[in-house]
Scaffold this motif. Structure first.
Motif: not given
Length: 42
Positions: A15-30
């Motif tokens: 779950v922690a790894l998935t959350a990190c990937n999601t945050v990283q992807g959101a940063g790229r989108d922004i």
């Protein structure tokens, strides 16, 4: 008992790894939106 603890730790780790990937992807989108906005303004 040990098996339940191990399973819980593995699940929390995933779950922690998935959350990190999601945050990283959101940063790229922004960043992408910011770049496109800058292109439109110029």
């Amino acid at each position: 008992m040990k098996r339940k603890i191990a399973l819980t730790l593995v699940t929390l780790g995933l779950v922690a790894l998935t959350a990190c990937n999601t945050v990283q992807g959101a940063g790229r989108d922004i960043e992408s939106v910011g770049r496109k906005g800058k292109e439109v303004i110029n």
